[in-house]
Design a protein around this motif. Structure first.
Motif, PDB file in Angstrom:
ATOM      1  N   SER A   1       0.832  -1.185   0.000  1.00  0.00           N
ATOM      2  CA  SER A   1       0.000   0.000   0.000  1.00  0.00           C
ATOM      3  C   SER A   1       0.874   1.245   0.000  1.00  0.00           C
ATOM      4  O   SER A   1       1.524   1.560   0.989  1.00  0.00           O
ATOM      5  CB  SER A   1      -0.909   0.020   1.229  1.00  0.00           C
ATOM      6  N   GLY A   2       0.882   1.958  -1.106  1.00  0.00           N
ATOM      7  CA  GLY A   2       1.646   3.196  -1.194  1.00  0.00           C
ATOM      8  C   GLY A   2       1.097   4.255  -0.269  1.00  0.00           C
ATOM      9  O   GLY A   2       1.819   5.143   0.185  1.00  0.00           O
ATOM     10  N   GLN A   3      -0.197   4.170   0.055  1.00  0.00           N
ATOM     11  CA  GLN A   3      -0.796   5.159   0.947  1.00  0.00           C
ATOM     12  C   GLN A   3      -0.236   5.027   2.357  1.00  0.00           C
ATOM     13  O   GLN A   3      -0.088   6.022   3.066  1.00  0.00           O
ATOM     14  CB  GLN A   3      -2.312   4.999   0.952  1.00  0.00           C
ATOM     15  N   VAL A   4       0.094   3.799   2.776  1.00  0.00           N
ATOM     16  CA  VAL A   4       0.703   3.607   4.091  1.00  0.00           C
ATOM     17  C   VAL A   4       2.055   4.309   4.135  1.00  0.00           C
ATOM     18  O   VAL A   4       2.381   5.003   5.095  1.00  0.00           O
ATOM     19  CB  VAL A   4       0.868   2.100   4.405  1.00  0.00           C
ATOM     20  N   GLU A   5       2.830   4.159   3.066  1.00  0.00           N
ATOM     21  CA  GLU A   5       4.144   4.781   3.029  1.00  0.00           C
ATOM     22  C   GLU A   5       4.038   6.301   3.044  1.00  0.00           C
ATOM     23  O   GLU A   5       4.803   6.980   3.721  1.00  0.00           O
ATOM     24  CB  GLU A   5       4.900   4.318   1.788  1.00  0.00           C
ATOM     25  N   VAL A   6       3.067   6.847   2.322  1.00  0.00           N
ATOM     26  CA  VAL A   6       2.878   8.291   2.296  1.00  0.00           C
ATOM     27  C   VAL A   6       2.478   8.801   3.679  1.00  0.00           C
ATOM     28  O   VAL A   6       2.997   9.816   4.157  1.00  0.00           O
ATOM     29  CB  VAL A   6       1.813   8.676   1.244  1.00  0.00           C
ATOM     30  N   SER A   7       1.573   8.094   4.344  1.00  0.00           N
ATOM     31  CA  SER A   7       1.152   8.498   5.683  1.00  0.00           C
ATOM     32  C   SER A   7       2.318   8.425   6.664  1.00  0.00           C
ATOM     33  O   SER A   7       2.519   9.351   7.459  1.00  0.00           O
ATOM     34  CB  SER A   7       0.020   7.601   6.179  1.00  0.00           C
ATOM     35  N   ASN A   8       3.073   7.346   6.604  1.00  0.00           N
ATOM     36  CA  ASN A   8       4.217   7.206   7.513  1.00  0.00           C
ATOM     37  C   ASN A   8       5.257   8.291   7.256  1.00  0.00           C
ATOM     38  O   ASN A   8       5.868   8.803   8.191  1.00  0.00           O
ATOM     39  CB  ASN A   8       4.855   5.826   7.378  1.00  0.00           C
TER      40      ASN A   8
ATOM     41  N   SER B   1       8.583   9.406  21.374  1.00  0.00           N
ATOM     42  CA  SER B   1       7.350   8.715  21.778  1.00  0.00           C
ATOM     43  C   SER B   1       6.413   9.642  22.552  1.00  0.00           C
ATOM     44  O   SER B   1       5.192   9.461  22.512  1.00  0.00           O
ATOM     45  CB  SER B   1       7.672   7.482  22.607  1.00  0.00           C
ATOM     46  N   ASP B   2       6.979  10.648  23.245  1.00  0.00           N
ATOM     47  CA  ASP B   2       6.143  11.622  23.950  1.00  0.00           C
ATOM     48  C   ASP B   2       5.396  12.528  22.975  1.00  0.00           C
ATOM     49  O   ASP B   2       4.301  12.998  23.281  1.00  0.00           O
ATOM     50  CB  ASP B   2       6.999  12.493  24.877  1.00  0.00           C
ATOM     51  N   LYS B   3       5.988  12.772  21.824  1.00  0.00           N
ATOM     52  CA  LYS B   3       5.394  13.680  20.838  1.00  0.00           C
ATOM     53  C   LYS B   3       4.510  12.966  19.818  1.00  0.00           C
ATOM     54  O   LYS B   3       3.908  13.598  18.971  1.00  0.00           O
ATOM     55  CB  LYS B   3       6.507  14.420  20.074  1.00  0.00           C
ATOM     56  N   LEU B   4       4.421  11.625  19.891  1.00  0.00           N
ATOM     57  CA  LEU B   4       3.698  10.863  18.880  1.00  0.00           C
ATOM     58  C   LEU B   4       2.199  11.199  18.854  1.00  0.00           C
ATOM     59  O   LEU B   4       1.617  11.350  17.783  1.00  0.00           O
ATOM     60  CB  LEU B   4       3.901   9.362  19.083  1.00  0.00           C
ATOM     61  N   ASP B   5       1.588  11.347  20.027  1.00  0.00           N
ATOM     62  CA  ASP B   5       0.156  11.687  20.072  1.00  0.00           C
ATOM     63  C   ASP B   5      -0.111  13.034  19.401  1.00  0.00           C
ATOM     64  O   ASP B   5      -1.070  13.181  18.640  1.00  0.00           O
ATOM     65  CB  ASP B   5      -0.352  11.724  21.512  1.00  0.00           C
ATOM     66  N   ASP B   6       0.756  14.009  19.680  1.00  0.00           N
ATOM     67  CA  ASP B   6       0.596  15.326  19.062  1.00  0.00           C
ATOM     68  C   ASP B   6       0.803  15.263  17.549  1.00  0.00           C
ATOM     69  O   ASP B   6       0.110  15.927  16.785  1.00  0.00           O
ATOM     70  CB  ASP B   6       1.571  16.335  19.676  1.00  0.00           C
ATOM     71  N   ALA B   7       1.768  14.444  17.129  1.00  0.00           N
ATOM     72  CA  ALA B   7       2.032  14.304  15.695  1.00  0.00           C
ATOM     73  C   ALA B   7       0.848  13.645  14.987  1.00  0.00           C
ATOM     74  O   ALA B   7       0.460  14.063  13.889  1.00  0.00           O
ATOM     75  CB  ALA B   7       3.299  13.490  15.467  1.00  0.00           C
ATOM     76  N   LEU B   8       0.258  12.625  15.606  1.00  0.00           N
ATOM     77  CA  LEU B   8      -0.917  11.971  15.021  1.00  0.00           C
ATOM     78  C   LEU B   8      -2.096  12.938  14.937  1.00  0.00           C
ATOM     79  O   LEU B   8      -2.831  12.960  13.946  1.00  0.00           O
ATOM     80  CB  LEU B   8      -1.307  10.736  15.834  1.00  0.00           C
ATOM     81  N   TRP B   9      -2.278  13.747  15.990  1.00  0.00           N
ATOM     82  CA  TRP B   9      -3.362  14.736  15.983  1.00  0.00           C
ATOM     83  C   TRP B   9      -3.139  15.759  14.862  1.00  0.00           C
ATOM     84  O   TRP B   9      -4.053  16.095  14.129  1.00  0.00           O
ATOM     85  CB  TRP B   9      -3.432  15.420  17.347  1.00  0.00           C
ATOM     86  N   ALA B  10      -1.891  16.227  14.724  1.00  0.00           N
ATOM     87  CA  ALA B  10      -1.581  17.201  13.671  1.00  0.00           C
ATOM     88  C   ALA B  10      -1.809  16.590  12.290  1.00  0.00           C
ATOM     89  O   ALA B  10      -2.341  17.243  11.389  1.00  0.00           O
ATOM     90  CB  ALA B  10      -0.136  17.676  13.814  1.00  0.00           C
ATOM     91  N   PHE B  11      -1.424  15.334  12.135  1.00  0.00           N
ATOM     92  CA  PHE B  11      -1.591  14.673  10.841  1.00  0.00           C
ATOM     93  C   PHE B  11      -3.076  14.501  10.495  1.00  0.00           C
ATOM     94  O   PHE B  11      -3.486  14.718   9.365  1.00  0.00           O
ATOM     95  CB  PHE B  11      -0.893  13.312  10.861  1.00  0.00           C
TER      96      PHE B  11
END
Length: 184
Positions: free
Chosen positions: A19-26, A45-55
């Motif tokens: 899935s190319g979309q997985v690679e683009v999202s990652n 790992s502390d910033k991962l939640d914020d990064a997911l929210w921003a994405f």
């Protein structure tokens, strides 16, 4: 599924190549993390939640909306914006169950329409990208006894700095339909 012409493709975290979309999202998440983490990479790992929210709340051109809106059917509101909405909701708390049910059905239909529109936007975006890509491809016509070089695409995975990726020259012995050629 084959009855309806649907092909199933397996995409898991262990095989993102399907899935190319997985690679683009990652790649997008990685870019956000690189900007927010900075020098101390141990705190990613502390910033991962914020990064997911921003994405999830960022506008995506291929689908024409945010992933949050695609899932929930609404734009994302920050907590300060929600405080104002709570006062409005308290005034209108005593809804008629039938009216509320009809309103919810309408919202679900709107969500399906939004998802269909995002799918169409994605197809349009992919067509434009393909058209741009295809416009840059030069159409080559090969004839028997032409001399050609062969590009070794595998060498870039195991590259050596000064080794060339081209080998040959080779002579074309036969030209098959759809651009396939036999070399000697």
């Amino acid at each position: 599924m084959s009855k309806y012409g649907v092909t199933h493709r397996l995409a898991t975290a262990y095989h993102p190549q399907t899935s190319g979309q997985v690679e683009v999202s990652n790649r997008g998440l990685k870019r956000i993390l690189e900007r927010t983490v900075g020098e101390n990479r141990a705190s990613w790992s502390d910033k991962l939640d914020d990064a997911l929210w921003a994405f999830c709340t960022a506008f995506k051109t291929p689908i024409g909306c945010t992933p949050y809106k695609l899932v929930y059917g609404k734009s994302c509101h920050l907590p300060i914006e929600l405080e104002h909405k709570i006062y409005w909701a308290l005034k209108h708390a005593n809804f008629d169950p039938k009216t509320t049910g009809d309103h919810r059905k309408l919202q679900l239909n709107e969500l399906n329409e939004l998802r269909d529109q995002a799918y169409e936007n994605s197809l349009i975006y992919k067509e434009r990208t393909k058209k741009l890509h295809d416009s840059k491809i030069k159409n080559r016509i090969f004839n028997v006894d032409d001399r050609v070089l062969l590009f070794n695409s595998r060498l870039k995975i195991f590259s050596r700095k000064l080794k060339t990726r081209w080998s040959g020259p080779f002579t074309i012995t036969k030209v098959f339909p759809y651009g396939t050629i036999k070399l000697s």
